[in-house]
Scaffold this motif. Sequence first.
Motif, PDB file in Angstrom:
ATOM      1  N   MET A  61       0.826  -1.284   0.190  1.00 49.15           N
ATOM      2  CA  MET A  61      -0.025   0.013   0.124  1.00 49.15           C
ATOM      3  C   MET A  61       0.859   1.051   0.009  1.00 49.15           C
ATOM      4  O   MET A  61       0.343   2.260  -0.364  1.00 49.15           O
ATOM      5  N   CYS A  62       2.117   1.259   0.481  1.00 49.41           N
ATOM      6  CA  CYS A  62       2.926   2.445   0.364  1.00 49.41           C
ATOM      7  C   CYS A  62       3.130   2.870  -0.949  1.00 49.41           C
ATOM      8  O   CYS A  62       3.665   4.122  -1.100  1.00 49.41           O
ATOM      9  N   TYR A  63       2.964   1.993  -1.947  1.00 46.17           N
ATOM     10  CA  TYR A  63       3.126   2.761  -3.484  1.00 46.17           C
ATOM     11  C   TYR A  63       1.935   3.747  -3.542  1.00 46.17           C
ATOM     12  O   TYR A  63       2.259   4.396  -4.423  1.00 46.17           O
ATOM     13  N   ILE A  64       0.890   3.805  -2.866  1.00 45.97           N
ATOM     14  CA  ILE A  64      -0.037   4.899  -3.399  1.00 45.97           C
ATOM     15  C   ILE A  64       0.476   6.303  -2.944  1.00 45.97           C
ATOM     16  O   ILE A  64       0.428   7.021  -3.777  1.00 45.97           O
ATOM     17  N   PRO A  65       0.765   6.614  -1.710  1.00 43.06           N
ATOM     18  CA  PRO A  65       1.230   7.781  -1.454  1.00 43.06           C
ATOM     19  C   PRO A  65       2.604   8.032  -2.193  1.00 43.06           C
ATOM     20  O   PRO A  65       2.806   9.160  -2.653  1.00 43.06           O
ATOM     21  N   ALA A  66       3.462   7.084  -2.297  1.00 42.31           N
ATOM     22  CA  ALA A  66       4.611   7.270  -2.983  1.00 42.31           C
ATOM     23  C   ALA A  66       4.495   7.823  -4.460  1.00 42.31           C
ATOM     24  O   ALA A  66       5.235   8.701  -4.830  1.00 42.31           O
ATOM     25  N   GLY A  67       3.554   7.147  -5.073  1.00 44.83           N
ATOM     26  CA  GLY A  67       3.316   7.288  -6.441  1.00 44.83           C
ATOM     27  C   GLY A  67       2.578   8.515  -6.668  1.00 44.83           C
ATOM     28  O   GLY A  67       2.892   9.276  -7.746  1.00 44.83           O
ATOM     29  N   LEU A  68       1.709   9.126  -5.911  1.00 43.86           N
ATOM     30  CA  LEU A  68       0.812  10.213  -6.206  1.00 43.86           C
ATOM     31  C   LEU A  68       1.619  11.465  -5.624  1.00 43.86           C
ATOM     32  O   LEU A  68       1.523  12.432  -6.313  1.00 43.86           O
ATOM     33  N   PHE A  69       2.415  11.441  -4.753  1.00 40.46           N
ATOM     34  CA  PHE A  69       3.035  12.600  -4.467  1.00 40.46           C
ATOM     35  C   PHE A  69       4.599  12.662  -4.024  1.00 40.46           C
ATOM     36  O   PHE A  69       5.201  13.725  -4.958  1.00 40.46           O
ATOM     37  N   TYR A  70       5.270  11.670  -3.703  1.00 34.38           N
ATOM     38  CA  TYR A  70       6.887  11.803  -3.621  1.00 34.38           C
ATOM     39  C   TYR A  70       7.543  11.456  -4.862  1.00 34.38           C
ATOM     40  O   TYR A  70       8.357  12.093  -5.152  1.00 34.38           O
ATOM     41  N   ALA A  71       7.246  10.087  -5.775  1.00 34.22           N
ATOM     42  CA  ALA A  71       7.810  10.119  -6.892  1.00 34.22           C
ATOM     43  C   ALA A  71       7.976  10.961  -7.818  1.00 34.22           C
ATOM     44  O   ALA A  71       9.060  11.427  -8.251  1.00 34.22           O
ATOM     45  N   PRO A  72       6.855  11.885  -8.293  1.00 37.26           N
ATOM     46  CA  PRO A  72       6.906  12.703  -9.094  1.00 37.26           C
ATOM     47  C   PRO A  72       7.650  13.685  -8.946  1.00 37.26           C
ATOM     48  O   PRO A  72       8.427  14.387  -9.702  1.00 37.26           O
ATOM     49  N   LYS A  73       7.675  14.404  -7.635  1.00 38.94           N
ATOM     50  CA  LYS A  73       8.175  15.547  -7.375  1.00 38.94           C
ATOM     51  C   LYS A  73       9.677  15.136  -7.310  1.00 38.94           C
ATOM     52  O   LYS A  73      10.458  16.021  -7.636  1.00 38.94           O
ATOM     53  N   MET A  74      10.089  13.884  -6.700  1.00 35.64           N
ATOM     54  CA  MET A  74      11.438  13.688  -6.736  1.00 35.64           C
ATOM     55  C   MET A  74      12.260  13.552  -8.028  1.00 35.64           C
ATOM     56  O   MET A  74      13.413  14.164  -8.228  1.00 35.64           O
ATOM     57  N   ARG A  75      11.309  13.047  -9.021  1.00 35.46           N
ATOM     58  CA  ARG A  75      12.011  12.713 -10.697  1.00 35.46           C
ATOM     59  C   ARG A  75      11.994  14.204 -11.259  1.00 35.46           C
ATOM     60  O   ARG A  75      12.843  14.392 -11.961  1.00 35.46           O
ATOM     61  N   ARG A  76      10.819  14.966 -10.943  1.00 37.98           N
ATOM     62  CA  ARG A  76      10.858  16.174 -11.643  1.00 37.98           C
ATOM     63  C   ARG A  76      12.146  17.158 -11.176  1.00 37.98           C
ATOM     64  O   ARG A  76      12.807  18.170 -11.797  1.00 37.98           O
ATOM     65  N   GLU A  77      12.725  16.898  -9.964  1.00 34.13           N
ATOM     66  CA  GLU A  77      13.942  17.803  -9.674  1.00 34.13           C
ATOM     67  C   GLU A  77      15.153  17.305  -9.989  1.00 34.13           C
ATOM     68  O   GLU A  77      16.117  17.660  -9.733  1.00 34.13           O
ATOM     69  N   ASN A  78      15.163  15.946 -10.623  1.00 28.36           N
ATOM     70  CA  ASN A  78      16.365  15.412 -11.229  1.00 28.36           C
ATOM     71  C   ASN A  78      17.459  14.952 -10.212  1.00 28.36           C
ATOM     72  O   ASN A  78      18.586  15.233 -10.269  1.00 28.36           O
ATOM     73  N   TYR A  79      16.944  14.526  -8.722  1.00 31.80           N
ATOM     74  CA  TYR A  79      18.012  13.966  -7.678  1.00 31.80           C
ATOM     75  C   TYR A  79      18.518  12.755  -8.324  1.00 31.80           C
ATOM     76  O   TYR A  79      18.080  11.874  -9.044  1.00 31.80           O
ATOM     77  N   VAL A  80      19.657  12.469  -7.672  1.00 34.02           N
ATOM     78  CA  VAL A  80      20.456  11.160  -7.963  1.00 34.02           C
ATOM     79  C   VAL A  80      20.054  10.301  -6.895  1.00 34.02           C
ATOM     80  O   VAL A  80      20.139   9.003  -7.288  1.00 34.02           O
ATOM     81  N   THR A  81      20.003  10.672  -5.537  1.00 33.40           N
ATOM     82  CA  THR A  81      19.590   9.890  -4.550  1.00 33.40           C
ATOM     83  C   THR A  81      18.433  10.511  -3.700  1.00 33.40           C
ATOM     84  O   THR A  81      18.208  11.809  -3.935  1.00 33.40           O
ATOM     85  N   MET A  82      17.782   9.840  -3.010  1.00 40.78           N
ATOM     86  CA  MET A  82      16.768  10.318  -1.969  1.00 40.78           C
ATOM     87  C   MET A  82      17.460  11.511  -0.922  1.00 40.78           C
ATOM     88  O   MET A  82      16.610  12.274  -0.660  1.00 40.78           O
ATOM     89  N   PHE A  83      18.687  11.184  -0.848  1.00 36.70           N
ATOM     90  CA  PHE A  83      19.293  12.118   0.172  1.00 36.70           C
ATOM     91  C   PHE A  83      19.899  13.460  -0.334  1.00 36.70           C
ATOM     92  O   PHE A  83      20.286  14.376   0.379  1.00 36.70           O
TER      93      PHE A  83
END
Length: 543
Positions: free
Chosen positions: A87-109
Amino acid sequence: MAVNIPGAISVVVFYIVILVSGIIAGRKTNKSQTNESILVADRSLTRWVALFTITATMLGGAFINGCAEAAASAGLLYTQTSIGYSMCYIPAGLFYAPKMRRENYVTMFDPFQLKYGKKVGALLFLPQFFGDLFWSAATLSALGATISIILDIDSTLSIIVSAVVAIFYTFCGGLYAVAYTDVFQLIIIAIGLILAFPFCLTSEAVSFSESDRSIWGEVSTETVGSYLDVWLLCIFGGIPWQALYQRVLACKTAEIARTSTLLALPFTLLLATPPVIMGLAGGAADWNKTAYDGEVPLPQDMYAFILPLTLSYLTPTVVGIIGIGAMAAAVMSSADSCFLSSSSVMTKNIYQDIFRPQASKREITWVLRICVLIFGSLGTIVAITVHTIYGLFVLCGDLMYVILLPQLTVVLWLDASNSYGCISGFVVAFILRILCGEPILGLPAVLKLPLYDENTGVQQFPYRTLAMILGTLTLIGVSYLTNYLFLNEIISSKYDILKCREQRTIHISNVKEKEMDSRNDAVKGEAMKPMIDGNDEMQEENV
């Protein structure tokens, strides 16, 4: 019992295929000329490759723990790991994943280091490191037990061989190798499960009607708080994992990152359901009707090995061997993710960002490979030597939920957050979590919350969630307070040792623009220098 020769040969063939496919996929890394190739595969993952590798990230844990939980508790209500982590894929996919990818980070940190500074940001890597270490060790340990029970091969040997295979193709190809082997491994998982779980249900030794426990299980009124606490831990504690974002950040676009993460939910649930059913079958089985010659009924500690037991004694030998392939694929897809996850952060956020900003691609590649060897070896050693591996992972999973979840959420969406709030929130959440105790690890509860059970030493109050909320409030409150004090000169800026006044951003584009402006200023300064020197000489001649 003699070694199962056909089974051993099948496992060897499976490992060779995985190894070769990983090496072939990893050749793309050598062809690339960018530093990001080995860390995020040149951001080249298509929708389907991303879907397969994101699904495989969490599947190893859901596979093993879901089966054990269903068997030990004899109820679907207690399969929190397999369902909750999916179920963690729901909030991760809706909010966290696209925001992180748009910023072009290399790692989560990366956002932590951009906002709080490189050294403070690196502090948050500690819970991630221990989570990866013990999770990889737990999965390798479970795989060793499976092979040992079904093939009668020493578990230590199987752990070492499995780890060496995963380490080697990760060493050679980085994320390219890990992502593309995940595709093959997921296919093997699906085939193995489709063949294995019907035999468990139709075995003569299994009878749900004769079981004295409900297939759904029962949650008592006294344990509702603790029950909900674990559910929240699994659902939201699965969000702040570098292994997940390594795949997300490797997607071609933010939209692919979003859709692949969301689609991973039904895929994970679909593949995690058969092990749960097999666990229920193992919990309801009459082991006296099988060839199992151990203690009957099964003692509580044997439920950790219920998956290999069901594959070995409730299915035909050939099916059990195929089931080993499925489990090995699930475990290796999780283990290699952990090896690469910690190694990437150590290479990018610590070695490169702090010590060697100008490191070449070749240097970064070899640092990552050395880290893979180190972390892979540590995980293997822990899997062999430590027998409370699942208990250790429980605490690390708590730390991800209690510490990293609020930190990641706040740094992405609260501009006012700063280093003082980050450290304060970290310390408060960590101390509260330790004070609440952990029976699995033998940590006594110093802080006894309402509903504390003195007889069992268990906190029935949702203490993990409480620690997470208080840590979040501390992070936000201290950030606003220190901003107010320093920005309004109520406290002199000379005491601002963490540079709160700089108001750092998490946007890489802004950082790059500042760096470019400073470089342009330097270039202009060098270009103007001869002119200035010439003017000075003319003035001297006139004098």
